[in-house]
Design an enzyme around this catalytic site. Structure first.
Site, PDB file in Angstrom:
ATOM      1  N   ALA A   1     -26.658 -66.642  87.975  1.00  0.00           N
ATOM      2  CA  ALA A   1     -28.205 -66.326  86.796  1.00  0.00           C
ATOM      3  C   ALA A   1     -27.366 -67.023  85.603  1.00  0.00           C
ATOM      4  CB  ALA A   1     -28.957 -65.433  86.819  1.00  0.00           C
ATOM      5  N   TYR A   2     -26.424 -65.652  85.604  1.00  0.00           N
ATOM      6  CA  TYR A   2     -25.645 -66.162  84.090  1.00  0.00           C
ATOM      7  C   TYR A   2     -25.148 -67.898  83.609  1.00  0.00           C
ATOM      8  CZ  TYR A   2     -22.885 -64.415  80.294  1.00  0.00           C
ATOM      9  OH  TYR A   2     -21.992 -64.546  78.633  1.00  0.00           O
ATOM     10  N   ALA A   3     -23.627 -67.614  84.800  1.00  0.00           N
ATOM     11  CA  ALA A   3     -23.038 -69.267  85.124  1.00  0.00           C
ATOM     12  C   ALA A   3     -24.932 -70.124  84.841  1.00  0.00           C
ATOM     13  CB  ALA A   3     -22.374 -69.185  85.831  1.00  0.00           C
TER      14      ALA A   3
ATOM     15  N   SER B   1     -27.444 -70.363  83.160  1.00  0.00           N
ATOM     16  CA  SER B   1     -28.122 -69.989  82.507  1.00  0.00           C
ATOM     17  C   SER B   1     -27.395 -70.556  81.486  1.00  0.00           C
ATOM     18  CB  SER B   1     -28.904 -68.394  81.322  1.00  0.00           C
ATOM     19  OG  SER B   1     -27.896 -67.799  81.498  1.00  0.00           O
ATOM     20  N   LYS B   2     -25.964 -70.251  81.342  1.00  0.00           N
ATOM     21  CA  LYS B   2     -25.108 -70.415  79.975  1.00  0.00           C
ATOM     22  C   LYS B   2     -25.253 -71.973  79.831  1.00  0.00           C
ATOM     23  CE  LYS B   2     -24.837 -66.484  77.478  1.00  0.00           C
ATOM     24  NZ  LYS B   2     -25.109 -66.790  76.842  1.00  0.00           N
TER      25      LYS B   2
END
Length: 250
Positions: free
Chosen positions: A156-158, A160-161
């Site tokens: 999710a972090y990857a 979104s970024k």
């Protein structure tokens, strides 16, 4: 230096970590800074420190995924001063870590994307009209090297970024002739409170990829961020600046 003398700046996620470092640096160099954050205790602590030092820093509890609240807050600040010069977005959450996509909860994925990508969209959407009134502005979004290369166990972090980088590039081109620049920063892992709960195997994986074999510091990212947000960075837009201890080389 007084690069931000008389300027009005908003820092989302400015109550702690990199955001707090940016807030202090902007204020030290003359800006009136407004913090948007949802962490009340840390925001109050940062504002108390600012009061003691005499810096021009104000803050409010604000959820950057709330469109009406973002719109109203940005417009109120710009209206009060007749301008908005700088927006730095450091607000982000990591979500679950050390978990493959098959076991990653959809709820967690949606929450991370909502804050990290939708929040950046809303901040940009409502900051730009206020900047256009003076044909000047600097927008800086904090992305991540994980958005460029992908870090396993934190999908999710990857994602979104990575999406945030696309937003920076598109909006930077949209306003390239307006006097407003839109850029991003992609740090490798930085020693901040946000990483306190990151799975140790994920931290080890990311650190092993850094040729300097250490975490970055808040001060190092702050220095780069404030240059990008200053009048000095007048010929850069739609760009993602790396600060990765040698991990990213092109």
């Amino acid at each position: 230096m007084n690069r931000f003398q008389e300027q009005i700046a908003i820092v989302a996620g400015g109550a702690r970590g990199i955001g707090r470092g940016v807030v202090r640096r902007l204020a030290q160099e003359g800006a009136q800074v407004y913090i948007f954050d949802i962490r009340e205790e840390e925001l109050n602590r940062t504002l108390a420190e600012a009061k003691q030092s005499g810096q021009k820093i104000q803050g409010q509890i604000l959820d950057i995924t709330n469109e009406s609240a973002v719109k109203a807050s940005i417009e109120a600040i710009a209206e009060a001063h007749g301008r908005l010069d700088v927006l730095v977005n450091c607000a982000a959450i990591i979500g679950e870590t050390g978990i493959n996509i098959a076991d990653f909860s959809t709820e967690s994925f949606e929450q991370v994307v909502n804050v990290n990508l939708k929040g950046a969209f809303l901040l940009s959407k409502y900051a730009i009209p206020s900047m256009l009134r003076n044909n000047y502005g600097r927008i800086v979004h904090l992305s991540s090297i994980g958005g460029k290369e992908g870090n396993p166990g934190m999908v999710a972090y990857a994602a979104s970024k990575s999406g945030l980088m696309g937003l920076v590039k598109a909006v930077g081109k949209e306003y390239a002739e307006s006097g407003i620049t839109v850029n991003g920063i992609a740090p490798a892992v930085i020693a901040t409170e946000m990483n306190a709960n990151t799975a140790q195997e994920v931290i080890d994986y990311m650190t092993a990829k850094i040729p300097m074999r250490r975490l970055g510091t808040i001060e190092e990212v702050t220095a780069l961020c404030c240059w990008i947000a200053s009048p000095e960075a007048s010929f850069n837009t739609g760009y993602i600046f790396d600060i990765s201890g040698g991990r990213a080389t092109y």
